[in-house]
Design an enzyme around this catalytic site. Structure first.
Site, PDB file in Angstrom:
ATOM      1  N   GLY A 395       0.825  -1.197   0.000  1.00 12.65           N
ATOM      2  CA  GLY A 395       0.000   0.000   0.000  1.00 12.65           C
ATOM      3  C   GLY A 395       0.861   1.251   0.000  1.00 12.65           C
ATOM      4  NE  ARG A 396       3.061   3.326  -4.298  1.00 16.67           N
ATOM      5  CZ  ARG A 396       4.123   3.583  -5.070  1.00 16.67           C
ATOM      6  NH1 ARG A 396       4.223   4.770  -5.660  1.00 16.67           N
ATOM      7  NH2 ARG A 396       5.051   2.685  -5.242  1.00 16.67           N
ATOM      8  N   GLY A 397       0.485   5.898   0.232  1.00 10.54           N
ATOM      9  CA  GLY A 397      -0.326   7.100   0.346  1.00 10.54           C
ATOM     10  C   GLY A 397       0.567   8.312   0.251  1.00 10.54           C
ATOM     11  N   GLY A 400       3.568   8.022   2.875  1.00  5.71           N
ATOM     12  CA  GLY A 400       4.572   6.975   2.858  1.00  5.71           C
ATOM     13  C   GLY A 400       4.078   5.693   2.230  1.00  5.71           C
ATOM     14  CE  LYS A 416       1.440   5.993   7.424  1.00  3.87           C
ATOM     15  NZ  LYS A 416       0.325   6.674   8.112  1.00  3.87           N
ATOM     16  CG  ASP A 508      -7.403  10.797   5.472  1.00  2.00           C
ATOM     17  OD1 ASP A 508      -8.224  11.213   4.628  1.00  2.00           O
ATOM     18  OD2 ASP A 508      -6.300  10.326   5.167  1.00  2.00           O
TER      19      ASP A 508
END
Length: 675
Positions: A395-397, A400, A416, A508
Site C-alpha cells: 500500500g501507499r499514500g 509513505g 508503514k 481521514d
C-alpha cells in the site's frame, strides 16, 4: 573412529580424545537417562564437565541401546534405543578411508584420510551456544542459549549476523521478541559498528582477542596468557568469555557483552523487576501484588494476585523507587503531575502501572502509563530484516509506503514507512500518540514503532484482505459483508469519539483507511491526521493548524472554516457507505438520463442519491451496485442508505453521532433477522 565402527552410550570408555587431551567427544549426560552427542572439556569428573557442542540438544537419546555409527556410505548417524534416526551429518562419500577425529581445537571432523584429507563435515560449522578459539563464526552460523543451567535444550536468546552485517543479540521469548545488543536506540556508527562489509566473519584467537568484520573487537582481561577459553551465550542472554588454566580449575569471566545484565530483554519476564546481588548476579522478584507463574523459571514472569478487571478508583498504587520499565507506553505525557499521571492510569482498564520520571533538560516530569510491565523495542535493522529490505509493498499514500513483513516471532506485520522523517514528523507523532491509546476490535492494533535516526516506521498487525477500497474495486464483497463492514466501522468510530479516554477525531475516513482481516472484519487504520480531544474539554471543537482529510470525503466545515467536531468523521463515513452500496466513486459525477436515454445533466454522488430517495418506496433498488451478485435484505440496505444520507447532511447538527448510527444499524439488523 573409522568406517563401520560405532560408539555405544552404554560403554563409558567409548570416548574420543583430542591428541592434547584437552577435549573429549562422545555421549554426554543431559538428564536422567538422557544423552547427547557432544564435545566437552576433558575432566576427571565427567558429570561436571563443560560441554561446548551438542548434536541433538533438542532430542536426547536413551541411556541404553543408543549409538553413533560411521556408516560405509560416509554418513555419520546417531540412533536411539529403538534404532530410530535422531541426527546425522547427511554426508556421502565413495572413499573407503573415512575417519571421525577430534582435533586439538575441539573441532570434531569427518574427513577422508587419503587424497588430501578432504573435510566432509565439522562441528565448528554448526555451533550450539559456544565458540572456541580459532573457530570462525560465519553468516550461516548462530549461537542459541540453553534453556537453563540444568536444561541444555534451546533457550530464548540468539547471537548472529543480521542482514546489515552486524553482530546482534536477540531475545525471542514466549510472547514478545526484541534486539537488545548493541543498544537498539543507537545508530550503527554510534555503536562503533560498520555495515560496509560482505564477509560476515568473526573469530577469537587463543590469546583472548575477538575481532569481527563489523568492526566489533575486544580483548579479554587476561589477554596474552595461555589459557583454556570459551565464548558462550549463556542462558541469561549475556555473552561471556570464560578462561581457566587447566581442567580442574573453575572458570573465570574475563569479558561480557552486557555490564548490566538487568538490561537484557526478558531476563525476568513480565510483571517483575530485576536487581543485583552483592556478587553482581541477577535476582528477579515479582512486583508487589504479583506471584511467580513458575517459581523454577523466571522467564515466564509473574501473574497478578488481584482482579484485573477495570476497577477504577478501587485500585491503588505502590511506589517503587529506582526502577525503570521499558516500552509498552500508552503515551508520553509531558509536564504531568503525579496525580494526573495516576488518574490517567486509573481510567484505563489495561494500564498496569506508570513510570514517572524527572526530565533534567526541561525541568519537568513526564508520565509513561504502561500497557504491559515488560520491555521490548523495534530497531531499524529488525524492521528491515522483517520486511526483507522493504521488498513487498502492499500500500501507499501521500505520507509513505506500507510493506508486508514477518517479525522474528513469526507474526505477520504491516510496516508503514514515512517518506520524509522531517516533513512527516507531525503525522508520525500523531499516529503513535493516538493509536497507542486504543483498544477496540474495529481499530487497527499497533505492535510497535521505530524512531531511529532519520527512520520513522510504524508496525501494525497485518490485514489479510487489504483495504475496503481494493475490495470494492474487485467486487469481492457480497451485500451481507458490506452491511457488516459498515456496522463494524461505525462501532470503531463511535469508540474513538465517545468511549476512549481522550476522544479522537480521525479526520481521514475513507475506503483506503478501512482494512479487512481474514474474516472480512473491518478495522479503521491510518491515524496520521488524527486530532486528540481531552475528555474534560468542554469546547465544541479543537484548534487545527491546517485542513485535514482527502478531497471528496471532507465535510463542508473544512472548506468554510466552521467549527470542527466529530461530525467531520460522520460525514466521511457517510460518503464511504454510499460508495459501498452504489459502487460509484465520490470523485466522479453521475450521469442522469431521461426516459429515452438522452443524457440530461451530471450530478455528484450525494445529489444523485437524494433525487433517487425522492422516488419513495423501492428507491434503494435503484441505487444498489448492479455488479454485486447475490441476494440482499431490502430493509437492511434501505436503513444503510438512509443513515448514510443523514451522515452527509450539509449542516453538521443534522448529522447523527456515530453511536446513533450504530444503534440504527443494529436495530435494522435485528428486525430483519427476526422476520
Amino acid at each position: 573412529m573409522r568406517q563401520g565402527s560405532s560408539l555405544s552410550v552404554e560403554d563409558p570408555n567409548d570416548i574420543m580424545l583430542s591428541p592434547n587431551g584437552i577435549f573429549s567427544a562422545g555421549f554426554y549426560a543431559v538428564g536422567e537417562n538422557a544423552y547427547a552427542l557432544a564435545v566437552w572439556f576433558s575432566q576427571a569428573d565427567v558429570q561436571n564437565a563443560t560441554a561446548v557442542w551438542m548434536a541433538n540438544r533438542e532430542q536426547p537419546v536413551n541411556g541404553r541401546g543408543s549409538k553413533l555409527s560411521l556408516l560405509q556410505n560416509g554418513n555419520l548417524a546417531l540412533s536411539d534405543a529403538d534404532e530410530s534416526h535422531v541426527w546425522s551429518t547427511n554426508t556421502v562419500s565413495l572413499s573407503s578411508s573415512l575417519r571421525l577425529s577430534l582435533h586439538n581445537t575441539g573441532n570434531l571432523v569427518l574427513s577422508e584420510t587419503k587424497g588430501g584429507g578432504v573435510v566432509l563435515w565439522q562441528s565448528f560449522d554448526f555451533p550450539t551456544d559456544t565458540l572456541l578459539p580459532q573457530q570462525v563464526f560465519t553468516r550461516h552460523a548462530k549461537l542459541v542459549s540453553s534453556r537453563s543451567d540444568s536444561n541444555s535444550s534451546s533457550g530464548f536468546y540468539s547471537f548472529f549476523f543480521d542482514n546489515d552485517n552486524i553482530l546482534r543479540l536477540l531475545y525471542d521469548g514466549p510472547e514478545v521478541s526484541g534486539l537488545y545488543w548493541p543498544d537498539p536506540w543507537l545508530l550503527t556508527w554510534n555503536a562503533k559498528r560498520s555495515t560496509y562489509n560482505n564477509t560476515r566473519l568473526a573469530v577469537m584467537d587463543t590469546l583472548g582477542n575477538f575481532s569481527s568484520s563489523d568492526d566489533f573487537t575486544f580483548t579479554t582481561s587476561d589477554y596474552g596468557a595461555v589459557m583454556q577459553r570459551r565464548f558462550t551465550l549463556d542462558h541469561d542472554g549475556n555473552l561471556r568469555v570464560y578462561s581457566r588454566r587447566r581442567g580442574g580449575d573453575k572458570w573465570s569471566i574475563t569479558w561480557q557483552a552486557k555490564a548490566r545484565p538487568c538490561n537484557i530483554h526478558g531476563i525476568c519476564g513480565p510483571n517483575s523487576f530485576c536487581s543485583y546481588n552483592q556478587n553482581s548476579s541477577v535476582k528477579c522478584s515479582c512486583l508487589p501484588g504479583y506471584k511467580w507463574k513458575d517459581d523454577r523459571d523466571w522467564s515466564y514472569g509473574c501473574q497478578p494476585e488481584f482482579s484485573t478487571s477495570c476497577t477504577g478508583n478501587h485500585s491503588r498504587f505502590l511506589r517503587i523507587s529506582n526502577v525503570e520499565l521499558y516500552g509498552y507506553d500508552y503515551g508520553i505525557m509531558q509536564n504531568y503531575t503525579l496525580r494526573q499521571c495516576l488518574e490517567l492510569c486509573l481510567q484505563l482498564c489495561n494500564c498496569g502501572g506508570v513510570q514517572y520520571t524527572y526530565v533534567y533538560d526541561t525541568g519537568t516530569y513526564t508520565c509513561y502509563p504502561k500497557l504491559q510491565l515488560r520491555n521490548a523495542k523495534f530497531s531499524y535493522s529488525e524492521v528491515k530484516q522483517a520486511t526483507r529490505g522493504f521488498r513487498e509493498e502492499i500500500g501507499r499514500g501521500a505520507g509513505g509506503f506500507v510493506y508486508k513483513g514477518v517479525l522474528l516471532d513469526q507474526r505477520v506485520a504491516a510496516v508503514k514507512r514515512l517518506k520524509d522523517a522531517n516533513q512527516g514528523e507531525e503525522e508520525f507523532l500523531a499516529e503513535v500518540s493516538s493509536i497507542g491509546r486504543l483498544n477496540h476490535m474495529n481499530l487497527i492494533e499497533m505492535w510497535g514503532y521505530c524512531a531511529e535516526g532519520k527512520h520513522r516506521l510504524l508496525v501494525y498487525e497485518y490485514m489479510e484482505h487489504g483495504s475496503l477500497a481494493q475490495n470494492i474495486e474487485s467486487n469481492a464483497l457480497d451485500w451481507s459483508k458490506r452491511f457488516d463492514i459498515a456496522l463494524g466501522t461505525a462501532r470503531g468510530l463511535a469508540y474513538l469519539h465517545e468511549e476512549c479516554l481522550e476522544w479522537i477525531l480521525h479526520c481521514d475516513v475513507k475506503p483506503q483507511n478501512i482494512l479487512l482481516d481474514s474474516n472480512y472484519h473491518p478495522k479503521v487504520a491510518d491515524f496520521g491526521l488524527s486530532k486528540l480531544r481531552n475528555r474534560n474539554d468542554t469546547s465544541t471543537y479543537s484548534s487545527f493548524s491546517r485542513i485535514r482529510g482527502t478531497r471528496g470525503y471532507m465535510a463542508p466545515e473544512w472548506v468554510f472554516n466552521l467549527p470542527i467536531t466529530s461530525k467531520v468523521d460522520v460525514y466521511s463515513y457517510g460518503i464511504v457507505v454510499l460508495e459501498m452500496i452504489t459502487g460509484k466513486s465520490v470523485a466522479k459525477d453521475v450521469v442522469i438520463s431521461d426516459d429515452k436515454g438522452v443524457e440530461k445533466r451530471n450530478l455528484n454522488l450525494v445529489a444523485w442519491l437524494k433525487e433517487k430517495q425522492k422516488m419513495g418506496s423501492g428507491w434503494v433498488n435503484e441505487i444498489l451496485d448492479p455488479t454485486v451478485e447475490g441476494v440482499y435484505e431490502e430493509g437492511k440496505m434501505e436503513a444503510l442508505g438512509k443513515v448514510a444520507l443523514q451522515c452527509v447532511e450539509e449542516e453538521k447538527d443534522k448529522r447523527p453521532t456515530m453511536s446513533q448510527v450504530v444503534e440504527i444499524l443494529q436495530k435494522s439488523s435485528h428486525q430483519n433477522d427476526n422476520q
